[in-house]
Write a protein that holds these residues in place. Sequence first.
Motif, mmCIF file in Angstrom:
data_model
loop_
_atom_site.group_PDB
_atom_site.id
_atom_site.type_symbol
_atom_site.label_atom_id
_atom_site.label_comp_id
_atom_site.label_asym_id
_atom_site.label_seq_id
_atom_site.Cartn_x
_atom_site.Cartn_y
_atom_site.Cartn_z
ATOM 1 N N ILE A 1 -0.720 10.029 4.999
ATOM 2 C CA ILE A 1 -2.049 9.881 4.413
ATOM 3 C C ILE A 1 -2.629 11.270 4.212
ATOM 4 O O ILE A 1 -2.884 11.996 5.169
ATOM 5 N N ALA B 1 -7.147 -4.314 7.244
ATOM 6 C CA ALA B 1 -7.347 -2.926 6.825
ATOM 7 C C ALA B 1 -6.035 -2.148 6.860
ATOM 8 O O ALA B 1 -5.737 -1.366 5.944
ATOM 9 N N LEU B 2 -5.238 -2.336 7.888
ATOM 10 C CA LEU B 2 -3.945 -1.651 7.959
ATOM 11 C C LEU B 2 -3.028 -2.097 6.826
ATOM 12 O O LEU B 2 -2.302 -1.292 6.240
ATOM 13 N N GLU C 1 -3.862 -2.861 3.948
ATOM 14 C CA GLU C 1 -4.336 -2.228 2.711
ATOM 15 C C GLU C 1 -4.197 -0.705 2.752
ATOM 16 O O GLU C 1 -4.628 -0.018 1.830
ATOM 17 N N GLY C 2 -3.611 -0.179 3.815
ATOM 18 C CA GLY C 2 -3.391 1.265 3.913
ATOM 19 C C GLY C 2 -4.634 2.058 4.236
ATOM 20 O O GLY C 2 -4.704 3.255 3.919
ATOM 21 N N LYS C 3 -5.619 1.448 4.899
ATOM 22 C CA LYS C 3 -6.883 2.122 5.169
ATOM 23 C C LYS C 3 -6.864 2.845 6.515
ATOM 24 O O LYS C 3 -6.015 2.592 7.374
ATOM 25 N N VAL C 4 -7.827 3.743 6.671
ATOM 26 C CA VAL C 4 -8.028 4.452 7.932
ATOM 27 C C VAL C 4 -9.147 3.749 8.697
ATOM 28 O O VAL C 4 -10.256 3.592 8.186
ATOM 29 N N PRO D 1 0.825 -1.196 0.000
ATOM 30 C CA PRO D 1 0.000 0.000 0.000
ATOM 31 C C PRO D 1 0.862 1.249 0.000
ATOM 32 O O PRO D 1 2.020 1.240 0.399
ATOM 33 N N GLY E 1 -1.506 2.830 6.588
ATOM 34 C CA GLY E 1 -2.821 2.929 7.192
ATOM 35 C C GLY E 1 -2.765 3.620 8.542
ATOM 36 O O GLY E 1 -1.699 3.977 9.039
ATOM 37 N N SER F 1 0.569 3.732 1.877
ATOM 38 C CA SER F 1 0.830 4.117 3.257
ATOM 39 C C SER F 1 0.465 2.950 4.160
ATOM 40 O O SER F 1 -0.242 2.040 3.750
ATOM 41 N N THR G 1 -11.596 9.709 1.242
ATOM 42 C CA THR G 1 -11.090 8.595 2.044
ATOM 43 C C THR G 1 -12.262 7.849 2.663
ATOM 44 O O THR G 1 -13.032 8.433 3.439
#
Length: 235
Positions: free
Chosen positions: A233, A95-96, A98-101, A5, A9, A7, A38
Motif C-alpha cells: 500500500i 474493509a480489508l 476492499e483493500g482499505k486501511v 482489490p 488492506g 492490495s 488514502t
Amino acid sequence: MSTAPASPGAFITFDGPDGSGKTTQIKRLADWLRERGTEPVLLRQPGGTPLGERIRSILLDSRSEQSLGEIAPLTELALMFADRAQSIRQVIQPALAEGKVILCDRYTDSSEAYQGAGRGLGTDRVLAVHRAICDDLQPSLTVLLLPDVDQALKRARRRNERFKQQNNGADENRFEAEGEAFYRRVHDAYTAIAKREPQRVVLIGPGTGDDSIEAIAARVRQVVEQRLVAAGIRV
C-alpha cells in the motif's frame, strides 16, 4: 463480477492505558493519510457499530452498575468480545476485502491487559476467547502507547471531565475509577505483550525517545508507512 482489490488492506490498532493519547495520535495519522490520498476507516472498541455503541455505554459509564448491578469480570470480558465480533463482521472484514486501511482504537490487547491482568482472568483465557470469537484475526500492526501510570491517569481523568460537561453528566469513567494497583497490572501486561510480539507491536513511550506529541506522531507515521509499504500500500 467483482474485482479483487489492488492490495489486501491493512488492519492497524492503537492500544494502551486510558490517557495514553491514542485518540490524538489516531486523528493525526488519519489526517496524514488523507493528505496522501488514502481515506482510512476509523473504528473504536468498544463501539464503532450501532450494537457496539450500546455495549460501550454499558461497559464504560460509571453509572451502569448503579442501575444494572455489579458487572462480573467474565461478563465484562464477554461483552468486550461481543462488541469485537460485531466489529469484525460489520466493519473490519468488509474493509480489508476492499483493500482499505483500518485504524482501530483498541483490540484484543486491551482485553488481555484490562480483563486478563487488571481483573485477574488471565492471559490464556482471554486469548482462548479471541481465537474462538475473532477467528484469531490479528492486526497488521499495533501501535502501543505506554506513558507512565500516573501521567496516563491524570490525562484520562481530565478527558473524562470534559466528556461529562459535553454529555449532560454521562461519563466513561468506570475503568478510571479503579485504583493504582489495577493500572500497574494493566501497564505490566502491555509491557509483556510488546516483549512477546515484537514483530506486531511497536512500543512508543518513556525511554524510547518519543516524548512529545509531535515526536510520537512522527514515530507513528514512520512505522505505519513502513508497514503499509511492506503490504503493498503506497502512501
